[in-house]
Motif scaffolding. Sequence first.
Motif, mmCIF file in Angstrom:
data_model
loop_
_atom_site.group_PDB
_atom_site.id
_atom_site.type_symbol
_atom_site.label_atom_id
_atom_site.label_comp_id
_atom_site.label_asym_id
_atom_site.label_seq_id
_atom_site.Cartn_x
_atom_site.Cartn_y
_atom_site.Cartn_z
ATOM 1 N N LYS A 89 -14.917 10.563 -1.417
ATOM 2 C CA LYS A 89 -15.441 9.631 -0.414
ATOM 3 C C LYS A 89 -15.780 10.567 0.969
ATOM 4 O O LYS A 89 -16.661 10.650 1.713
ATOM 5 C CB LYS A 89 -14.724 8.488 -0.255
ATOM 6 N N GLY A 90 -14.505 11.144 1.482
ATOM 7 C CA GLY A 90 -14.316 11.996 2.594
ATOM 8 C C GLY A 90 -15.341 13.219 2.341
ATOM 9 O O GLY A 90 -16.126 13.652 3.186
ATOM 10 N N LEU A 118 -15.598 3.777 -12.536
ATOM 11 C CA LEU A 118 -15.353 2.351 -12.067
ATOM 12 C C LEU A 118 -15.497 2.104 -10.664
ATOM 13 O O LEU A 118 -14.868 2.794 -9.918
ATOM 14 C CB LEU A 118 -14.042 1.835 -12.464
ATOM 15 N N ALA A 119 -16.453 0.761 -10.294
ATOM 16 C CA ALA A 119 -16.444 0.791 -8.900
ATOM 17 C C ALA A 119 -15.346 0.209 -8.271
ATOM 18 O O ALA A 119 -15.219 0.443 -6.701
ATOM 19 C CB ALA A 119 -17.785 -0.464 -8.794
ATOM 20 N N TYR A 120 -14.450 -0.313 -8.901
ATOM 21 C CA TYR A 120 -13.328 -1.028 -8.007
ATOM 22 C C TYR A 120 -12.020 -0.180 -7.442
ATOM 23 O O TYR A 120 -11.251 -0.471 -6.760
ATOM 24 C CB TYR A 120 -12.793 -2.122 -8.565
ATOM 25 N N TYR A 121 -12.299 1.324 -7.746
ATOM 26 C CA TYR A 121 -11.143 2.082 -7.298
ATOM 27 C C TYR A 121 -11.290 2.373 -5.797
ATOM 28 O O TYR A 121 -12.389 2.646 -5.454
ATOM 29 C CB TYR A 121 -11.060 3.451 -8.057
ATOM 30 N N THR A 122 -10.272 2.152 -5.076
ATOM 31 C CA THR A 122 -10.467 2.509 -3.750
ATOM 32 C C THR A 122 -9.406 3.644 -3.362
ATOM 33 O O THR A 122 -9.762 4.670 -2.500
ATOM 34 C CB THR A 122 -10.169 1.360 -2.738
ATOM 35 N N GLY A 123 -8.260 3.669 -3.798
ATOM 36 C CA GLY A 123 -7.428 4.808 -3.440
ATOM 37 C C GLY A 123 -7.092 5.539 -4.691
ATOM 38 O O GLY A 123 -7.902 6.197 -5.161
ATOM 39 N N THR A 124 -5.624 5.496 -5.015
ATOM 40 C CA THR A 124 -5.350 6.668 -6.060
ATOM 41 C C THR A 124 -5.973 5.953 -7.582
ATOM 42 O O THR A 124 -6.192 4.993 -7.933
ATOM 43 C CB THR A 124 -3.729 6.277 -6.265
ATOM 44 N N ILE A 125 -6.343 7.016 -8.280
ATOM 45 C CA ILE A 125 -6.796 6.973 -9.548
ATOM 46 C C ILE A 125 -5.919 7.386 -10.539
ATOM 47 O O ILE A 125 -5.532 8.682 -10.399
ATOM 48 C CB ILE A 125 -8.200 7.718 -9.812
ATOM 49 N N ILE A 133 -5.668 13.487 1.327
ATOM 50 C CA ILE A 133 -5.096 14.689 1.025
ATOM 51 C C ILE A 133 -3.455 14.190 1.544
ATOM 52 O O ILE A 133 -2.494 14.394 0.598
ATOM 53 C CB ILE A 133 -5.355 15.796 1.982
ATOM 54 N N SER A 134 -3.321 13.352 2.512
ATOM 55 C CA SER A 134 -2.070 12.764 2.854
ATOM 56 C C SER A 134 -1.153 12.115 1.660
ATOM 57 O O SER A 134 0.020 12.138 1.382
ATOM 58 C CB SER A 134 -1.990 12.347 4.312
ATOM 59 N N GLU A 135 -2.213 11.150 1.053
ATOM 60 C CA GLU A 135 -1.649 10.214 0.176
ATOM 61 C C GLU A 135 -1.132 11.161 -1.129
ATOM 62 O O GLU A 135 -0.108 10.803 -1.529
ATOM 63 C CB GLU A 135 -2.526 9.448 -0.284
ATOM 64 N N LEU A 136 -1.933 12.116 -1.351
ATOM 65 C CA LEU A 136 -1.537 12.953 -2.464
ATOM 66 C C LEU A 136 -0.334 13.626 -2.361
ATOM 67 O O LEU A 136 0.337 13.795 -3.229
ATOM 68 C CB LEU A 136 -2.689 13.925 -2.704
ATOM 69 N N GLU A 137 -0.181 14.251 -1.085
ATOM 70 C CA GLU A 137 1.054 14.970 -0.525
ATOM 71 C C GLU A 137 2.244 14.015 -0.624
ATOM 72 O O GLU A 137 3.316 14.451 -1.163
ATOM 73 C CB GLU A 137 0.892 15.377 0.892
ATOM 74 N N LYS A 138 2.107 12.916 -0.252
ATOM 75 C CA LYS A 138 3.272 11.757 -0.549
ATOM 76 C C LYS A 138 3.574 11.690 -2.064
ATOM 77 O O LYS A 138 4.938 11.411 -2.386
ATOM 78 C CB LYS A 138 2.904 10.640 0.282
ATOM 79 N N GLU A 163 0.751 -1.184 0.098
ATOM 80 C CA GLU A 163 0.083 0.003 0.032
ATOM 81 C C GLU A 163 0.952 1.183 0.205
ATOM 82 O O GLU A 163 0.208 2.141 0.184
ATOM 83 C CB GLU A 163 -0.847 0.045 1.367
ATOM 84 N N LEU A 164 2.147 0.921 -0.238
ATOM 85 C CA LEU A 164 3.000 2.236 -0.211
ATOM 86 C C LEU A 164 2.668 3.178 -1.319
ATOM 87 O O LEU A 164 2.490 2.902 -2.461
ATOM 88 C CB LEU A 164 4.437 1.615 -0.473
ATOM 89 N N MET A 165 2.693 4.617 -0.952
ATOM 90 C CA MET A 165 2.314 5.489 -2.021
ATOM 91 C C MET A 165 3.470 5.706 -3.028
ATOM 92 O O MET A 165 2.992 6.133 -4.061
ATOM 93 C CB MET A 165 2.059 6.696 -1.014
#
Lengths: 341, 341
Positions: B206-207, B331-338, B301-306, B169-171
């Motif tokens: 989502k947030g 697409l339904a299967y995205y959860t994190g980065t797109i 936000i923090s994931e985008l910052e990384k 799950e590393l950015m």
Amino acid sequence: MRGIIPKRIKGFRDSTPSLNKLKFDIINSVTKVYQRYGFEHWDTPILEYADCLGKFLPDVDTVEEGVYSFRNPEKEPVYTSDGKEMRDKWEHVVMENHFIALRYDLTAPLARMYAENLWMKYLNQQVNFKNAPLFRRYQFGPVFRFETKLDPGRFREFWQLDFDTIGTELMSVDAEVCMVLADAVEAIGLKRGTYIVKVNNRKILKGFLQHLNIIDEEIERSIIRVIDKIDKVGSTGIEEELGKGRQDSSGAFISGLDLNESSISSIIDFMINFQEIGKRKQVIERLKQFNIHNETFSDGISELEKIDSMLAGLRYNEKRVVFSPALVRGLAYYTGTIFLL
Amino acid sequence: MRGIIPKRIKGFRDSTPSLNKLKFDIINSVTKVYQRYGFEHWDTPILEYADCLGKFLPDVDTVEEGVYSFRNPEKEPVYTSDGKEMRDKWEHVVMENHFIALRYDLTAPLARMYAENLWMKYLNQQVNFKNAPLFRRYQFGPVFRFETKLDPGRFREFWQLDFDTIGTELMSVDAEVCMVLADAVEAIGLKRGTYIVKVNNRKILKGFLQHLNIIDEEIERSIIRVIDKIDKVGSTGIEEELGKGRQDSSGAFISGLDLNESSISSIIDFMINFQEIGKRKQVIERLKQFNIHNETFSDGISELEKIDSMLAGLRYNEKRVVFSPALVRGLAYYTGTIFLL
């Protein structure tokens, strides 16, 4: 219901990086040779109408056997053999989910592609067997066979790397096949002397059998199938199968072809005569000494002579290409030159 | 009966030498980039058990739709979900011709392959979600979709050229995806400035929706599907579809999601706010100004910052990679980065 467990289908495999490297190293080396001889890279779909693939899978009589085939989810018109849509008595187009199949080789799709491109011209009589265009192509990719018995190292999906020339009966093209084969195996690293291209012409044996008054094509095919087993069962086994039949190692009885004794001994003689490999010109000489004068046999010899003279001119000697009149290969579709690497 | 006429299946094509040259030039250039980042060439079969491919084809709910699927000619045991053979009341193994299918992408087979290799270790608790091995692979080859409507230029067999990293799950891996994409399109000849990699994180929206008290996942998915149409129907169309619904150009009525007005205007506001593309750091600043403090939004936000800090460190600036918080992809299967190129 079944549990969803991660599993590949039996007979299929995932290719590792090292296998893929080997595969594409071979593809790159060999296709460079193909290109040098003027072959171009074409590709055809993985799926074809089952009817278009035909029934030419070795040792299998129906298209259903040995092939992954299923009904197209799309309903489409049924055609008559002159290419028109079939209609019922109310003049409605007859629709059907046609059978489609995963290609089992790259040759049947080549024939479909070549024929499809010429089909309209052929119907309009702009093209016939005499003026069909010369076409040279190479193709590589996966093919699929539903083998019921899977011997170790055999897979139901495997790759082929074909080159073909169609649209001519010139012997120079058959000579070229020998050269491409020799160059290709050397390109992937085989040293000269560690491989050999064996060449024969189906007309030789056909003419020889004609000389023995064996002209029925069904019997001819049966004889070829028996002769093809010589490496497995030896000349005694061949002799029995041409005659009264024999018991195989499992005790099962293989019925024989019941040829007369003189025919059998002539055939065996012929086979033994050409078991060892000599100079191409010597092989041709020995064939001539049989004193067989029907057209088929003479054509066979003359075609081999043409191939020899072209190969000799380009210095492809017996270290690379030999003539092997006993080579038949059990396949029904050969009519002229046969190649074996 | 049907006449045998040479014909390829509708939606399939023969590839010419020039198309094949273009295809393999692209494959060779792009895979060199993939290799430079440590991705290795794996390949999987064309055929898979339909169950293993799952139902993740975009816009399609069942595995049968959109996929070429048929019954394996081979009867095999049925398995329970813990991987044991299912038995009937007489203790006989239950046998069945399982459904198999032509792969519709290269991602589902990747998941199958990865899972198959770890399956036994997982059952024996030697592997879990925390210590799953990192796996980087690239793969190319044909995939198959039975599209009932065939738009011009669309085919039922087409090639994909994928690279994927799984097991972390590393950015840094998501930042790497941006770099590989940018390098790959430049390797096939696109000049910098003529393409752009757009990045978002599903957690942002989502947030944001959580902040509006929209937490039902079904409604969230519906909103995402509507937002995804912004380029097609504009912000007015979106506004109507989030509210009472609208009439489309054909006159058909598209029913709306019936959200309350303040939610709708907040969502539209958010979308418009990020329609134009700025500096990555400015986008992050603007997101922070929304003063939303739930964990999902903050994580996004923090994931985008990384990702930004890694890209900036390696000099991948906004000419190559931008952040686009309005980017959702349906697409339904995205959860994190797109990612979108």
